[in-house]
Design an enzyme around this catalytic site. Sequence first.
Site, PDB file in Angstrom:
ATOM      1  N   CYS A  21       0.848  -1.186   0.000  1.00  0.00           N
ATOM      2  CA  CYS A  21       0.000   0.000   0.000  1.00  0.00           C
ATOM      3  C   CYS A  21       0.881   1.232   0.000  1.00  0.00           C
ATOM      4  O   CYS A  21       2.106   1.147   0.121  1.00  0.00           O
ATOM      5  CB  CYS A  21      -0.943   0.020   1.206  1.00  0.00           C
ATOM      6  SG  CYS A  21      -0.161   0.600   2.711  1.00  0.00           S
ATOM      7  N   CYS A  24       3.745   1.993   2.442  1.00  0.00           N
ATOM      8  CA  CYS A  24       5.077   1.384   2.328  1.00  0.00           C
ATOM      9  C   CYS A  24       6.108   2.352   1.748  1.00  0.00           C
ATOM     10  O   CYS A  24       7.313   2.092   1.825  1.00  0.00           O
ATOM     11  CB  CYS A  24       5.007   0.142   1.429  1.00  0.00           C
ATOM     12  SG  CYS A  24       3.984  -1.189   2.075  1.00  0.00           S
ATOM     13  N   ASP A 434       7.118  35.400 -22.531  1.00  0.00           N
ATOM     14  CA  ASP A 434       8.142  35.842 -23.468  1.00  0.00           C
ATOM     15  C   ASP A 434       7.435  36.151 -24.796  1.00  0.00           C
ATOM     16  O   ASP A 434       6.307  35.708 -25.029  1.00  0.00           O
ATOM     17  CB  ASP A 434       9.179  34.729 -23.640  1.00  0.00           C
ATOM     18  CG  ASP A 434      10.199  35.054 -24.712  1.00  0.00           C
ATOM     19  OD1 ASP A 434      10.739  36.176 -24.674  1.00  0.00           O
ATOM     20  OD2 ASP A 434      10.425  34.210 -25.596  1.00  0.00           O
ATOM     21  N   ASP A 633      10.556  29.949 -24.197  1.00  0.00           N
ATOM     22  CA  ASP A 633      10.981  28.841 -25.050  1.00  0.00           C
ATOM     23  C   ASP A 633      12.473  28.845 -25.359  1.00  0.00           C
ATOM     24  O   ASP A 633      12.979  27.907 -25.969  1.00  0.00           O
ATOM     25  CB  ASP A 633      10.208  28.862 -26.371  1.00  0.00           C
ATOM     26  CG  ASP A 633      10.684  29.985 -27.288  1.00  0.00           C
ATOM     27  OD1 ASP A 633      10.977  31.085 -26.769  1.00  0.00           O
ATOM     28  OD2 ASP A 633      10.780  29.759 -28.502  1.00  0.00           O
ATOM     29  N   ASP A 637      15.412  32.433 -21.604  1.00  0.00           N
ATOM     30  CA  ASP A 637      14.310  32.392 -20.644  1.00  0.00           C
ATOM     31  C   ASP A 637      14.600  31.467 -19.460  1.00  0.00           C
ATOM     32  O   ASP A 637      13.862  31.488 -18.468  1.00  0.00           O
ATOM     33  CB  ASP A 637      13.018  31.908 -21.330  1.00  0.00           C
ATOM     34  CG  ASP A 637      12.579  32.837 -22.445  1.00  0.00           C
ATOM     35  OD1 ASP A 637      12.629  34.059 -22.238  1.00  0.00           O
ATOM     36  OD2 ASP A 637      12.208  32.339 -23.521  1.00  0.00           O
TER      37      ASP A 637
END
Length: 748
Positions: A21, A24, A434, A633, A637
């Site tokens: 479960c 653990c 951006d 991107d 950045d």
Amino acid sequence: MNADQVIEQHDIRLSILGMSCAGCVSAVETALQAVPGVASVAVNFADHSATVTGDPDHQAMKQALKAAGYDAAVMEGLEDPGLEEAQENLRYQDLLRKSAVAGGLGLPLMLGAHLDWFPMMGTSAGTVFWSEVALLTLAVMFYSGAHFFHSAIKLLLVKQANMDTLIALGTGSAWLYSCIVIDYSAQLPSLSAHAYFEASAVILGFINLGSALETRARGKTSAAIRALIGLQPRTARVVRDGQEIDIPIDQVGLGETLRVRPGEKIPVDGIVLEGHSNIDESMLTGEPMPVEKNIGASVAAGTINLQGSFLFSAARIGRDTALAQIIQSVRQAQNSKPAIAKLADKISAVFVPAVVAISVFTFFVWLIFGPDPAIGYAFVTSMTVLVIACPCALGLATPISVMVAVGRAAQIGILIRKGEALQTAGKLSCLILDKTGTVTAGKPSLAEVIAFGDYDAARVLQYAASLESGSEHPLAAAILSAAEQQQLTLEKVRKFQAVAGHGISGRIADRQWLFGNAALMADNGIDASKHSDKMAELAGKGQTPMFLAQDNQVVGIVSVADPIKPDSALAVSQLRQRGIRVLMVTGDNDITAQAIAAQAGITEVRAQVLPQDKAAVVKALQQQGEIVGMVGDGINDAPALAQADVGIAIGTGTDVAIESADIVLLQGSLLKIPQAIALSKLTVANIKQNLLGAFFYNSIGIPVAAGLLYPMFGLLLNPMIAGAAMAMSSVTVVSNANRLRWIKLDAE
């Protein structure tokens, strides 16, 4: 520490057997963290694995886990999804069998006890019958519950406890007490002279059934990973010594030449060397339209070659391919815990000892103050407390919701690299965008062509493209592409000359041509002042206008722009409707930045911002109390993405930006941001529902199990009913979390 003493750290994935479960997870983490050389541990309950960072001895990790009650093996390469699914199904079937065996004994015993089918305790027939039942129950407990007892004993040796401890205590004490009743029924009050063998069996039956259903649910939450793994072919066709041969995917080397035929999946990332084709890249981008690939184009593992055969060179293999990185990112997100999980972790750490203490306290309260037979009431109530308090639902509350949400996000092209982003994204108050490649397409294209005098737009574009055919300027590709689309024939250019920062010149059909800015015109004695208003107007739209002149006369203007993405304005509108402050921060000039911002509906603009200053802008907003998201991107950045509370990278951008981000938008559409925010809010709400349900269940269930209602209503909770309720609470949590799989998000 000198260079020779630096320990190289890397990730090691372990497949762990014996995790019954979510409780653990803590035990596995503790066992592995104690191994020398382990820097950090992240346990994935979804696929029963752990990712260990550091340089530990593999055998030492296995031994540490074995001492804690678990078996482990090191996982290499991209695992076979069929094998993983088969192993999960085997565990599911095993748990169902264990549940059936336990229920097959427990349910008839329970029914027979209520209908008085069995001989009385204290009689010779009863002693023989119940002794046989005791042995049969012991065998069932060994088959259906040995893993609980083994785990409880191992944890006890390292001074830890989890739900297995409660199950072992509850069922073990029920069996032991029943054995005592067989031999000493005459010495016990009549109401307490009852065997609880059926309770031990039925409880194990319910718990194994609950675990089986959880296993099936985990298999579904891991479906996104298995689907991604399944995208990679098992073999590749390489060209060696002029011969094409099929080899296992793990034997492909860097720089090797591979052949891909129509309908086949591309085995590794690479660069096209020969041939032409259209590739289905929807698994990476979510876009249904095929992508044309020519010589020099990049291809990615797992994408499908629709038509044409081509050769390509292997550029990234194994765990370095884009597909492997996506798989690893999903796993990392499933391993990580959002901050909301910390509360559950802290409570779980003290929950089991507290329950044991409550059980002991309940026993003595009933023994001292309870009605006759006090020993019987004391045993039943204390055992019921142990059974109903198993914290399985509590342990599942957070991870199951996170895993389902990560898989749901992957389905719609949102890659969540860090689980914390699931909580924080829904709290964003400010979002920084951006410009280039984020709000805009990131690829210049022809915007306008204006002709003067006897020239038309087609001729202006034809001569501009002819001049640009010898140029390496970034804008040249946009002009040449537009000329190609219009099927214009390019003229031969002689005496081509590039003037840095100004433009280009050349001779076409014995006439001098110039193509560039106003400075180029002025340097060549051409008066272009009467067109200055038009140039300013185009620049105000965010375009880059250039003059085309023949001899000493301007014959046209060609304007190039990086257009905004078709859905940028809609995305900004949706974000503002959610009450989120939207800014655009760019290194471009103010005129262009303002023009693009106006088209996208953005009112706050910071232009001419250096890369390092973007992070400073994020920090300044955070100091004002804003919870800031950054979307970008490019490499420039990356610092801001790392500084932001939630960094969001455009999947079509650079690797550095993606590695710096918490969330990656695979399709590059800003409309995915409102979807990610909506998913974040729904996930946090789902986790809170699960935690509230688990806490409410235990807060109500434990007092009732302890006998709180007995003085007023004469009601006691049967241990078997408590076991069923405990198992069903876990099923309820899993079912609630799986609702996230079917939610409808905006713009989907």
